[in-house]
Design a protein around this motif. Structure first.
Motif: not given
Lengths: 287, 342
Positions: A12, A15, A19, A189, A227-228, A230, A232-233, A251, A255-256, A264, A266
């Motif tokens: 993280h 990440r 940003l 993002l 958790s995760d 995100f 992105g375009r 994308l 997830s957690y 999860h 994606i």
């Protein structure tokens, strides 16, 4: 456990660093604000509608330890509104998406349906703008509802996904010409960091929730250590006659790991859309 | 300069799309991988491992050792299914099944090892041809003014209007027999819907819990199971007999437990089959599905009813009476209800 937490923290941190990097690209070049005529607040900068197909991977251990994969149909819309034209300009970017996917396990014997409505509202300030580059950064709010339905399970046939949270976001736009044809590449993002989510307990059945109501553990605080989240375009605007096309990939990950359960998801979606309204560019240059 | 910008942007993309929460490792789709997956699903999610270790010495670690010896890499799917099915039968649980395309493994000894204590032919002698059907129930007033209703499955939809019609029909009866013999269960919603017609006040009938983690003893605080009276509908006020046998399983087992908590209710027949774990499902790497008990239900005294409930009056089907076309269990129920009139 400790190792896992350290890994997640590192991830993280990367990440957030990312940003910041993207935001700083603009400032690094030359921090200047576009000095164009003040547009009234609430002016719709652009609006686009998308249709897409995607590949989705889902693993929800409440339903099955197996990883499910498959194709999904996606519809989305994106709308950007000018929020403040004075001083440092700010914008509200709304990305609203709905998807439904039909998934199967590796053995092709199990089937799951995943479905989501996902709204990402990003309030961003312009940090750099010139004829070729625009960079914006700010915060976002994310609202997600949906679920995964396993077609075979008995009293645990589905897992609901509910999330509301806030985080950081950034967007970069690069304009260029190929021959006489103008193009624009957009990279967005977003990373919701803190929020509230829903999850049943480890062995809790929805029948029990229906009968006895929620327990203290059904609503959880979502943060980077459990958790995760995100989004992105990467999109490119292509003029096609009188129409402006926008295509690219999205994308999305959510997830957690809570209540000893892991969920999860994606998604990688190929999107094609039409820009319905493009009266003003971010810099007011009518593009 | 532009190169720097592009590099930074590219780096940002790569970093942003790195996953932080990794998916769980999935098991290998091999005979040993499937055995391990199944064993771990039960080890972590099945709710009666501790209870059954105490009851009959179930050693789940030992079970793995025992059945892993029967696994070879090149075994057929049929052979693997047999091994895994045998492993699950160690749990002695009718709620545990393994589903493949070709077969369903099951443990049915909970009723097959005992007297059937139910004959449809004999029941038909009482119902005749002019019985009524509502909400999945066959019902009729017997000659001695006792209402008789036969409910064969809690999967049959129960409607409030259907129950009202049944109770209106039985309005002048002196007592009621609810025959749930060989009812293998179904919906707990219908179960509580039916029980709510037999009480005038909220009654604690038991508790339900669920697992909170993979440990054998990780359970939530038990939540109360209450029967709430069906205030807006007809409620039965007279004596009731519930007829039971070993075929009463799952939701029917819960029904018998709940009814036994109410006044004016007598359970007559054989011990029920049990099945007090609300089932959930999971899957193996080869795509087979497994069902298992996930959330245990208890009596109001926090006792397990996984292996059934004893009746108030124990009666078996009498073959001599059966030869005369009479169901000794129904006759006992009638005699009991008529005795209350004296």
């Amino acid at each position: 456990m400790k190792k896992e937490l350290i890994q997640m923290a590192r991830c993280h941190f990367s990440r957030i660093l990312a940003l910041m990097c993207l935001s700083m690209t603009g400032m690094y070049v030359n921090a200047q604000d576009a000095n164009v005529g003040a547009l009234p607040k609430g002016t719709e900068i652009q609006s686009a509608s998308f249709l897409g197909i995607g590949g989705h991977d889902v693993q929800d251990t409440y339903l099955s330890p197996n990883m499910y994969s498959g194709q999904a149909l996606v519809v989305a819309s994106e709308k950007t509104t000018l929020m403040s034209g004075k001083g440092r300009r700010s914008y509200l970017n709304k990305w609203t998406k709905a998807d439904v996917g039909m998934l199967s396990d590796n053995a092709l014997r199990g089937a799951e349906i995943s479905f989501h409505a996902d709204m990402l509202e990003s309030r961003m300030w312009m940090f750099y703008d010139d004829a070729r580059f625009t960079v914006l950064a700010g915060y976002n709010m994310n609202f997600l509802v949906g679920g995964v339905y396993n077609l075979r399970n008995s009293n645990n046939p589905a897992q609901a996904k509910v999330y509301a949270g806030a985080g950081l976001g950034t967007m970069g736009i690069w304009r260029f010409q190929y021959g006489y044809v103008p193009f624009a590449v957009r990279l967005s993002l977003d990373m919701p960091l803190l929020g509230l989510g829903f999850s049943p307990e480890y062995g809790q059945l929805y029948y029990q929730i229906y009968e006895n109501g929620l327990t203290d553990h059904n609503i959880f605080l979502s943060h980077p250590f459990n958790s995760d989240n995100f989004s992105g375009r990467l999109m490119i605007d292509i003029p096609a006659g009188n129409v402006q096309l926008r295509t690219g990939v999205e994308l999305r990950g959510y997830s957690y790991k809570v209540n000893n359960l892991k969920s999860h998801q994606i998604e990688s979606n190929l999107m094609l859309g039409i820009v319905k309204k493009l009266e003003y560019g971010y810099n007011g240059r009518n593009r | 300069m532009k190169k720097h910008i592009l590099r930074l942007a590219l780096m940002a993309c790569v970093l942003c799309f790195t996953q932080c929460v990794k998916p769980d490792d999935t098991y290998e789709d091999t005979p040993s991988g499937n055995l391990k997956a199944l064993w771990e699903i039960i080890d972590q999610r099945y709710c009666f491992l501790e209870y059954k270790a105490q009851e009959y010495g179930l050693d789940w670690d030992g079970v793995y050792q025992k059945y892993s010896r029967r696994i070879v890499d090149d075994m057929s799917e049929e052979a693997l299914f047999e091994v895994l099915g045998d492993m699950l039968s160690e749990l002695r649980d009718g709620h545990v099944n393994l589903y493949s395309v070709r077969d369903v493994s099951r443990y049915w000894s909970w009723y097959q090892d005992y007297p059937v204590n139910y004959s449809e032919d004999l029941v038909n002698n009482y119902l005749g041809k002019d019985f009524r059907i509502a909400s999945g129930m066959y019902y009729k007033i017997l000659d001695d003014n006792i209402g008789y209703m036969r409910y064969a499955s809690f999967s049959d939809v129960i409607s409030e209007s259907g129950l009202d019609a049944i109770f209106a029909h039985f309005l002048l009866c002196n007592g009621l027999i609810i025959d749930v013999r060989s009812n293998g269960g179904g919906s707990l919603e219908y179960e509580s819907q039916l029980v709510s017609r037999f009480t005038n006040e909220s009654v604690l009938v038991g508790y339900v819990s669920h697992k909170t983690g993979p440990g054998h003893e990780q359970f939530s605080e038990p939540e109360e199971r209450m029967v709430i009276p069906a205030d807006e509908y007809y409620r039965w006020q007279k004596p009731v007999v519930v007829l039971t046998n070993r075929g009463c399983f799952s939701a029917t087992n819960a029904f018998v437990n709940d009814m036994s908590c109410l006044p004016k209710v007598c359970i007559i027949g054989d011990r029920t089959g049990g099945g007090s774990g609300i089932p959930a499902s999971s899957e193996l790497p080869n795509g087979w599905s497994v069902r298992f008990s996930s959330a245990p239900m208890f009596t109001k005294d926090m006792k397990h009813i996984e292996f059934g409930i004893e009746p108030d009056i124990k009666v078996d089907l009498d073959p001599v009476m059966a030869a005369q076309g009479k169901d000794s269990m129904i006759e006992t129920a009638r005699a009991y209800l008529n005795s209350l009139l004296d």
